[in-house]
Design a protein around this motif. Sequence first.
Motif, PDB file in Angstrom:
ATOM      1  N   VAL A  47       0.871  -1.174   0.000  1.00 50.95           N
ATOM      2  CA  VAL A  47       0.000   0.000   0.000  1.00 50.95           C
ATOM      3  C   VAL A  47       0.907   1.223   0.000  1.00 50.95           C
ATOM      4  CG1 VAL A  47      -1.757   1.318   1.235  1.00 50.95           C
ATOM      5  CG2 VAL A  47      -1.862  -1.183   1.214  1.00 50.95           C
ATOM      6  N   GLU A  48       0.926   1.922  -1.110  1.00 49.82           N
ATOM      7  CA  GLU A  48       1.728   3.146  -1.194  1.00 49.82           C
ATOM      8  C   GLU A  48       0.859   4.305  -0.714  1.00 49.82           C
ATOM      9  OE1 GLU A  48       4.116   6.051  -4.319  1.00 49.82           O
ATOM     10  OE2 GLU A  48       2.817   4.450  -5.079  1.00 49.82           O
ATOM     11  N   VAL A  49       1.267   4.923   0.374  1.00 50.82           N
ATOM     12  CA  VAL A  49       0.504   6.027   0.953  1.00 50.82           C
ATOM     13  C   VAL A  49       1.022   7.337   0.367  1.00 50.82           C
ATOM     14  CG1 VAL A  49      -0.293   7.135   3.061  1.00 50.82           C
ATOM     15  CG2 VAL A  49       0.229   4.684   3.067  1.00 50.82           C
ATOM     16  N   ARG A  50       0.119   8.084  -0.249  1.00 56.55           N
ATOM     17  CA  ARG A  50       0.479   9.389  -0.801  1.00 56.55           C
ATOM     18  C   ARG A  50      -0.378  10.474  -0.147  1.00 56.55           C
ATOM     19  NH1 ARG A  50       1.350   8.696  -7.387  1.00 56.55           N
ATOM     20  NH2 ARG A  50       2.344   6.623  -7.356  1.00 56.55           N
ATOM     21  N   ASP A  51       0.076  11.701  -0.256  1.00 62.35           N
ATOM     22  CA  ASP A  51      -0.683  12.851   0.229  1.00 62.35           C
ATOM     23  C   ASP A  51      -1.690  13.224  -0.858  1.00 62.35           C
ATOM     24  OD1 ASP A  51      -1.578  15.477   0.885  1.00 62.35           O
ATOM     25  OD2 ASP A  51       0.252  15.846   2.032  1.00 62.35           O
ATOM     26  N   PRO A  55      -0.871  14.155  -5.310  1.00 70.10           N
ATOM     27  CA  PRO A  55      -0.922  12.732  -5.686  1.00 70.10           C
ATOM     28  C   PRO A  55       0.264  12.266  -6.517  1.00 70.10           C
ATOM     29  CG  PRO A  55      -3.038  13.806  -6.069  1.00 70.10           C
ATOM     30  CD  PRO A  55      -2.050  14.887  -5.797  1.00 70.10           C
ATOM     31  N   LEU A  56       0.881  13.162  -7.281  1.00 67.14           N
ATOM     32  CA  LEU A  56       2.041  12.797  -8.085  1.00 67.14           C
ATOM     33  C   LEU A  56       3.345  13.134  -7.373  1.00 67.14           C
ATOM     34  CD1 LEU A  56       0.924  13.926 -11.674  1.00 67.14           C
ATOM     35  CD2 LEU A  56       0.802  11.648 -10.646  1.00 67.14           C
ATOM     36  N   SER A  57       3.401  14.308  -6.770  1.00 61.91           N
ATOM     37  CA  SER A  57       4.637  14.750  -6.118  1.00 61.91           C
ATOM     38  C   SER A  57       4.999  13.903  -4.904  1.00 61.91           C
ATOM     39  CB  SER A  57       4.517  16.222  -5.694  1.00 61.91           C
ATOM     40  OG  SER A  57       4.311  17.048  -6.820  1.00 61.91           O
ATOM     41  N   SER A  58       4.015  13.223  -4.308  1.00 63.27           N
ATOM     42  CA  SER A  58       4.285  12.390  -3.130  1.00 63.27           C
ATOM     43  C   SER A  58       4.518  10.923  -3.488  1.00 63.27           C
ATOM     44  CB  SER A  58       3.141  12.503  -2.114  1.00 63.27           C
ATOM     45  OG  SER A  58       1.902  12.134  -2.695  1.00 63.27           O
ATOM     46  N   GLY A 144       5.824   4.951   2.009  1.00 66.58           N
ATOM     47  CA  GLY A 144       5.559   6.324   1.571  1.00 66.58           C
ATOM     48  C   GLY A 144       6.651   7.283   1.977  1.00 66.58           C
ATOM     49  N   ILE A 145       6.567   8.486   1.454  1.00 74.86           N
ATOM     50  CA  ILE A 145       7.515   9.538   1.800  1.00 74.86           C
ATOM     51  C   ILE A 145       7.149  10.085   3.180  1.00 74.86           C
ATOM     52  CG2 ILE A 145       7.799  10.087  -0.650  1.00 74.86           C
ATOM     53  CD1 ILE A 145       6.168  12.677  -0.101  1.00 74.86           C
ATOM     54  N   PRO A 146       7.951  10.982   3.755  1.00 79.06           N
ATOM     55  CA  PRO A 146       7.639  11.514   5.090  1.00 79.06           C
ATOM     56  C   PRO A 146       6.306  12.259   5.170  1.00 79.06           C
ATOM     57  CG  PRO A 146       9.932  11.977   4.510  1.00 79.06           C
ATOM     58  CD  PRO A 146       9.269  11.446   3.272  1.00 79.06           C
ATOM     59  N   ASN A 147       5.677  12.096   6.316  1.00 80.62           N
ATOM     60  CA  ASN A 147       4.509  12.888   6.713  1.00 80.62           C
ATOM     61  C   ASN A 147       3.290  12.734   5.812  1.00 80.62           C
ATOM     62  OD1 ASN A 147       3.634  14.472   8.847  1.00 80.62           O
ATOM     63  ND2 ASN A 147       4.035  16.393   7.814  1.00 80.62           N
ATOM     64  N   VAL A 148       3.100  11.538   5.251  1.00 81.30           N
ATOM     65  CA  VAL A 148       1.877  11.277   4.490  1.00 81.30           C
ATOM     66  C   VAL A 148       0.837  10.546   5.341  1.00 81.30           C
ATOM     67  CG1 VAL A 148       2.931  11.297   2.209  1.00 81.30           C
ATOM     68  CG2 VAL A 148       2.890   9.167   3.521  1.00 81.30           C
ATOM     69  N   GLY A 149       1.209  10.182   6.568  1.00 83.51           N
ATOM     70  CA  GLY A 149       0.236   9.582   7.479  1.00 83.51           C
ATOM     71  C   GLY A 149       0.239   8.069   7.530  1.00 83.51           C
ATOM     72  N   LYS A 150       1.384   7.449   7.249  1.00 84.84           N
ATOM     73  CA  LYS A 150       1.447   5.975   7.277  1.00 84.84           C
ATOM     74  C   LYS A 150       1.147   5.421   8.660  1.00 84.84           C
ATOM     75  CE  LYS A 150       5.654   5.635   5.947  1.00 84.84           C
ATOM     76  NZ  LYS A 150       5.852   7.106   5.984  1.00 84.84           N
ATOM     77  N   SER A 151       1.750   5.999   9.673  1.00 86.39           N
ATOM     78  CA  SER A 151       1.565   5.475  11.034  1.00 86.39           C
ATOM     79  C   SER A 151       0.139   5.683  11.530  1.00 86.39           C
ATOM     80  CB  SER A 151       2.564   6.131  11.989  1.00 86.39           C
ATOM     81  OG  SER A 151       3.892   5.776  11.643  1.00 86.39           O
ATOM     82  N   ALA A 152      -0.464   6.811  11.178  1.00 88.68           N
ATOM     83  CA  ALA A 152      -1.869   7.046  11.554  1.00 88.68           C
ATOM     84  C   ALA A 152      -2.773   6.024  10.878  1.00 88.68           C
ATOM     85  CB  ALA A 152      -2.285   8.465  11.168  1.00 88.68           C
ATOM     86  N   LEU A 153      -2.493   5.708   9.611  1.00 93.18           N
ATOM     87  CA  LEU A 153      -3.259   4.679   8.909  1.00 93.18           C
ATOM     88  C   LEU A 153      -3.054   3.311   9.547  1.00 93.18           C
ATOM     89  CD1 LEU A 153      -3.017   5.329   5.041  1.00 93.18           C
ATOM     90  CD2 LEU A 153      -5.056   5.362   6.492  1.00 93.18           C
ATOM     91  N   THR A 154      -1.809   3.033   9.924  1.00 88.79           N
ATOM     92  CA  THR A 154      -1.504   1.748  10.561  1.00 88.79           C
ATOM     93  C   THR A 154      -2.315   1.574  11.834  1.00 88.79           C
ATOM     94  OG1 THR A 154       0.756   1.698   9.668  1.00 88.79           O
ATOM     95  CG2 THR A 154       0.318   0.368  11.622  1.00 88.79           C
ATOM     96  N   ASN A 155      -2.307   2.590  12.686  1.00 87.26           N
ATOM     97  CA  ASN A 155      -3.063   2.521  13.943  1.00 87.26           C
ATOM     98  C   ASN A 155      -4.555   2.324  13.680  1.00 87.26           C
ATOM     99  OD1 ASN A 155      -0.835   2.831  15.641  1.00 87.26           O
ATOM    100  ND2 ASN A 155      -0.993   5.060  15.659  1.00 87.26           N
ATOM    101  N   ALA A 156      -5.081   3.058  12.706  1.00 85.32           N
ATOM    102  CA  ALA A 156      -6.511   2.965  12.412  1.00 85.32           C
ATOM    103  C   ALA A 156      -6.874   1.591  11.853  1.00 85.32           C
ATOM    104  CB  ALA A 156      -6.908   4.064  11.429  1.00 85.32           C
ATOM    105  N   LEU A 157      -6.070   1.061  10.932  1.00 88.64           N
ATOM    106  CA  LEU A 157      -6.321  -0.274  10.373  1.00 88.64           C
ATOM    107  C   LEU A 157      -6.230  -1.342  11.454  1.00 88.64           C
ATOM    108  CD1 LEU A 157      -4.309  -0.014   7.029  1.00 88.64           C
ATOM    109  CD2 LEU A 157      -6.774  -0.407   7.211  1.00 88.64           C
TER     110      LEU A 157
END
Length: 372
Positions: A47-51, A55-58, A144-157
């Motif tokens: 799962v590639e997490v983008r901002d 959508p392209l720059s991240s 994902g790149i920094p600060n796109v919310g991977k850890s927040a998504l992990t906790n929620a999932l």
Amino acid sequence: MVSTRLGTRIGTAAKEVLRSKGAWCDSFMAAASRAIAERIPLANLVVEVRDARIPLSSECEILRNYPLSQKQIIALNKMDLAGASNVKVWTEYFRERNCVSCGVNAHNKENIRQLLSLIQRQVSELRRDDQCYNNYTATVMLIGIPNVGKSALTNALHQVGRISAAEKGKLKHATVSPEPGETKDIRSFKIGSHPNIYVLDTPAILSPKVPNVAVLSKLILTGAVGDCLVRRKEVAQYFLAMHNSSDQYKKWAKLSMKDDDRSFLKGTTEQLTNSAMKKKSQIPADHTQDCIVQDVRRTLYETISSFEGDINCEDEMLALIDRQFTALREAFHVSVKCEEDAHDKVAGKLLNLFRTGRIGHYILDHLPGKIQ
């Protein structure tokens, strides 16, 4: 557009700083990139997490080296900051290119259930011929790149998945921070049963090669790259130029009071008791409080709607932005005597409101081939 020119200057200045430092990614990120690259071929799903605002720059460039096809989902996180209609356009763009994608807000449980369901469907599709599917264990990597919310998504999932599967036991928590690069190791979190599905929260990684100035300026504005490369005032000017060129401010017209309304409000205020006046005069210290945010929105609306110059002229746009900085000092209750320090404080507060979605929805990337 003036905002594009200001963004180019920010990106160019940041590149000069990086060139003088001689490094874009530190040794930790380089090691993390190697560790992630070793695990990508072993994962059942990526799962590639983008901002969602970029959508392209991240994009996480390391994934270009792997032909993942159906083994990859592009999750456009922070969709609440970009707007659902904007995200829908981008998911359609990716669908046309045979990429599985979805918009998601890590703080919305319904969004998380939808993402979890999509992950489960993709895992099921990959293992549809497996006779022991229910006893199967799948590994899903969040990258994902920094600060796109991977850890927040992990906790929620992890939370939603454990509840849905009626799993018992203590929930684990990935470290979440508004600062980029907080996750330091690869950790596993269970998000499903029958089959067992584990998600790997990974450290943020960037391409070893410094991106072009247009991409770099967007990474700085959204907070994917720290504010240490360029002065915050310059980044805030870039945001204001973008904001002033949009129609976002028109949504706040109702916040602006006419002169008669102000006179009435002033007369009413003067009739308050001393105790009430004392309570009213207390200045909120937190700039994220609703009353402060409303003042900021009103200030932006009034400064733009009363502007009679040409926003396509850089000098006139910068003059408008200077007036906005002065007006925002009052809205944010910034009383620093030094003007430069005051502007820096205003810039920091304004960027925080932008990055948390308190002053509108924005998409910084444009669809390829679309004329702006």
